[in-house]
Design a protein around this motif. Structure first.
Motif, mmCIF file in Angstrom:
data_model
loop_
_atom_site.group_PDB
_atom_site.id
_atom_site.type_symbol
_atom_site.label_atom_id
_atom_site.label_comp_id
_atom_site.label_asym_id
_atom_site.label_seq_id
_atom_site.Cartn_x
_atom_site.Cartn_y
_atom_site.Cartn_z
ATOM 1 N N VAL A 256 -15.789 7.196 -1.352
ATOM 2 C CA VAL A 256 -15.688 5.749 -1.567
ATOM 3 C C VAL A 256 -14.342 5.397 -2.197
ATOM 4 O O VAL A 256 -13.694 4.412 -1.807
ATOM 5 C CB VAL A 256 -16.857 5.262 -2.449
ATOM 6 C CG1 VAL A 256 -16.657 3.801 -2.848
ATOM 7 C CG2 VAL A 256 -18.178 5.427 -1.715
ATOM 8 N N ASP A 259 -11.750 5.685 0.617
ATOM 9 C CA ASP A 259 -11.813 4.697 1.695
ATOM 10 C C ASP A 259 -11.560 3.275 1.199
ATOM 11 O O ASP A 259 -10.917 2.478 1.886
ATOM 12 C CB ASP A 259 -13.179 4.771 2.383
ATOM 13 C CG ASP A 259 -13.413 6.127 3.043
ATOM 14 O OD1 ASP A 259 -12.409 6.812 3.344
ATOM 15 O OD2 ASP A 259 -14.589 6.495 3.237
ATOM 16 N N ASN A 260 -12.050 2.935 0.000
ATOM 17 C CA ASN A 260 -11.992 1.551 -0.469
ATOM 18 C C ASN A 260 -10.797 1.244 -1.357
ATOM 19 O O ASN A 260 -10.352 0.090 -1.412
ATOM 20 C CB ASN A 260 -13.270 1.190 -1.230
ATOM 21 C CG ASN A 260 -14.490 1.223 -0.336
ATOM 22 O OD1 ASN A 260 -14.370 1.325 0.885
ATOM 23 N ND2 ASN A 260 -15.666 1.132 -0.931
ATOM 24 N N TYR A 261 -10.276 2.251 -2.065
ATOM 25 C CA TYR A 261 -9.216 1.988 -3.039
ATOM 26 C C TYR A 261 -7.934 2.762 -2.761
ATOM 27 O O TYR A 261 -6.985 2.662 -3.512
ATOM 28 C CB TYR A 261 -9.708 2.317 -4.452
ATOM 29 C CG TYR A 261 -10.947 1.549 -4.828
ATOM 30 C CD1 TYR A 261 -10.881 0.194 -5.118
ATOM 31 C CD2 TYR A 261 -12.191 2.177 -4.885
ATOM 32 C CE1 TYR A 261 -12.013 -0.519 -5.460
ATOM 33 C CE2 TYR A 261 -13.335 1.471 -5.227
ATOM 34 C CZ TYR A 261 -13.242 0.117 -5.513
ATOM 35 O OH TYR A 261 -14.368 -0.589 -5.839
#
Length: 297
Positions: A256, A259-261
């Motif tokens: 996560v 992928d997100n940050y």
């Protein structure tokens, strides 16, 4: 007979635009008060204006100028002398810090050598009794170095995070792309769960008493500041650890972050990983080994 007007015939001159501002006009045209002008003219006529004319006054003026020159000169000399002194003191402090760091490194190498010597002597003394029963304990406590195959995980901040990050993540005030101590804790815990036998972060051995904390933007491991990238090395079966880590909650948490940050994370298998012994081990509890001699009647 009626009186004739004495005023001349013809057009009258126009009134000045500033006729109603006579006070301001006077102030602008006569900036110096008449009393000051008269006093200045009187001093000029008496010969008291300008530089002093008698010898005594000239001597006092010369002495004042010499004194002012001495004060300015002394100030300049002191400033010039103080600059090299400050630079020299700063260099001396830097030399002392560097010397202290070198001395600390030398003492650490000496401690490591003595620890290795003690471990070798223990192995020699206990080799006749079927090996060292405390070898596993030393391994688990981090008192002995470890080498073997393992997994290497490199975690780094997102690109461009130092130039200015985005909004804070989870209301913590940290940039979205910056690796936090909590992130590193979850990665380490996930590797322990995945079967790691020994773990080190940037060469710092982790034990059961190790702490991963934050100090501002820096991450501390056992009160030692680390800088990114953070290289996490884990000794164990690399394939098994990789498979288990990807299925754990901590492994999914790292995905996560990636992928997100934009946090960078790379995992690689290593055939040989060397992890040093922990540097800050202290004995907290101890009891004598039960040899069975006290049970004889």
């Amino acid at each position: 007979m009626c009186a004739m007007s004495s005023q001349p015939n013809g057009p009258r001159p126009p009134a000045r635009p500033d006729a109603s501002m006579s006070l301001l006009t006077t102030v602008m045209n006569h900036t110096l008060d008449e009393g000051y002008a008269q006093a200045a003219a009187r001093r000029h006529s008496e010969g008291t204006a300008g530089l002093p004319r008698n010898l005594r006054a000239k001597l006092w003026l010369a002495a004042g100028l010499v004194l002012a020159g001495l004060v300015v000169t002394l100030g300049a000399v002191q400033a010039r002398e103080a600059a090299p002194t400050v630079a020299r003191e700063r260099q001396e402090l830097l030399d002392r810090v560097e010397s202290g760091t070198e001395a600390m490194d030398a003492l650490q190498h000496e401690v490591d050598a003595l620890r290795s010597e003690v471990a070798a002597m223990q192995n020699d003394l206990l080799s006749g009794s079927g090996g060292d029963p405390g070898e596993l304990t030393a391994l688990l406590a981090g008192a002995s170095p470890v080498q073997g195959p393992g997994l290497e995980l490199v975690v780094n901040d997102a690109k461009g995070v130092s130039a200015g990050g985005g909004e804070a993540r989870d209301g913590s005030g940290f940039d979205t792309g910056r690796v936090r101590d909590r992130d590193l804790q979850r990665v380490v815990n996930g590797l322990w769960i995945s079967g790691a036998e020994a773990i080190a972060v940037n060469g710092q051995r982790l034990t059961a008493l190790s702490a991963i904390r934050a100090a501002g933007d820096a991450i501390l491991v056992d009160n030692r500041p680390l800088v990114p990238p953070y290289t996490v090395q884990a000794v164990g079966d690399p394939e098994a650890m990789r498979a288990r880590f990807e299925t754990t909650v901590d492994g999914q948490y790292l995905n996560v972050l990636r992928d997100n940050y934009g946090i960078r994370a790379e995992t690689s298998d290593k055939q040989e990983i060397r992890i040093p012994a922990a540097t800050s081990l202290t004995v907290r509890t101890a009891r004598p080994a039960d040899t069975g001699e006290g049970n004889t009647q």
